[in-house]
Design an enzyme around this catalytic site. Structure first.
Site: not given
Length: 197
Positions: A38, A103
């Protein structure tokens, strides 16, 4: 709450139909990316370079899979903790990504970006990486091979299961779940864990 089957790429209409609490079953191509990938993608965009995949309607899965054993397409492929991508996610959504999977909790900035750009945050079951890997039919590195397990991979999945936590309408399944059992003034959002996973 509903069970929704989607095939990638995800249309804006599909993304907005997914609501917090829905079970989402994904078939098609999804991309793996953790924090190192990212960071590099955001740097590429800032330098005027395109993303290594078409972001329109894309699904990003926060995972760094383990190496495959002989005869396997991929090793264990469980989700990593999503907050590590929080500072990058709004830009990915702005670029056209519609679903992100990981998560744990997301920041208020990410939740606002999901509403602004019409996306959804899903969770996959932590600790079930070997089972999730069974839904992956093919895997190939498409960018940043030097990052090893954190390289961007294109996965072809069939019936990959996830649950929507935050939707494009401000819905928050974690909050909804807590509110059934805890008085509103006593609900405290847990702080992200310090240790990386």
């Amino acid at each position: 709450m509903a069970r929704i089957h989607v095939t990638t790429p995800i249309t804006p209409e599909q993304a907005r139909q997914i609501r917090a609490g829905d079970e989402v079953i994904i078939t098609g191509e999804i991309y793996t990316a953790r924090d190192a990938a990212h960071k590099r993608m955001v740097e590429d965009l800032a330098a005027g370079r395109p993303l290594p995949f078409n972001p329109e309607g894309a699904v990003i899965y926060y995972v760094g899979p383990t190496p495959p054993k002989p005869g396997q397409v991929i090793g264990s492929a469980g989700p990593t903790t999503s907050y590590r991508m929080d500072k990058y996610t709004p830009e990915m959504l702005r670029q056209g990504v519609k679903l992100v999977i990981g998560k744990g909790y997301r920041s208020d900035e990410v939740k606002a970006a999901l509403v602004q750009y019409g996306g959804a945050y899903l969770v996959a079951t932590g600790g079930a990486g070997a089972l999730l890997a069974r839904t992956i039919e093919a895997a190939e590195v498409v960018a940043y091979e030097d990052l090893g397990a954190e390289a961007i991979r294109r996965l072809r999945v069939k019936d990959f299961p996830a649950i929507c936590i935050n939707d494009a309408h401000g819905g928050d399944q974690y909050f909804a779940g807590q509110s059934q059992w805890v008085k509103p003034d006593a609900m405290v959002k847990p702080k992200p864990p310090v240790a990386s996973e």
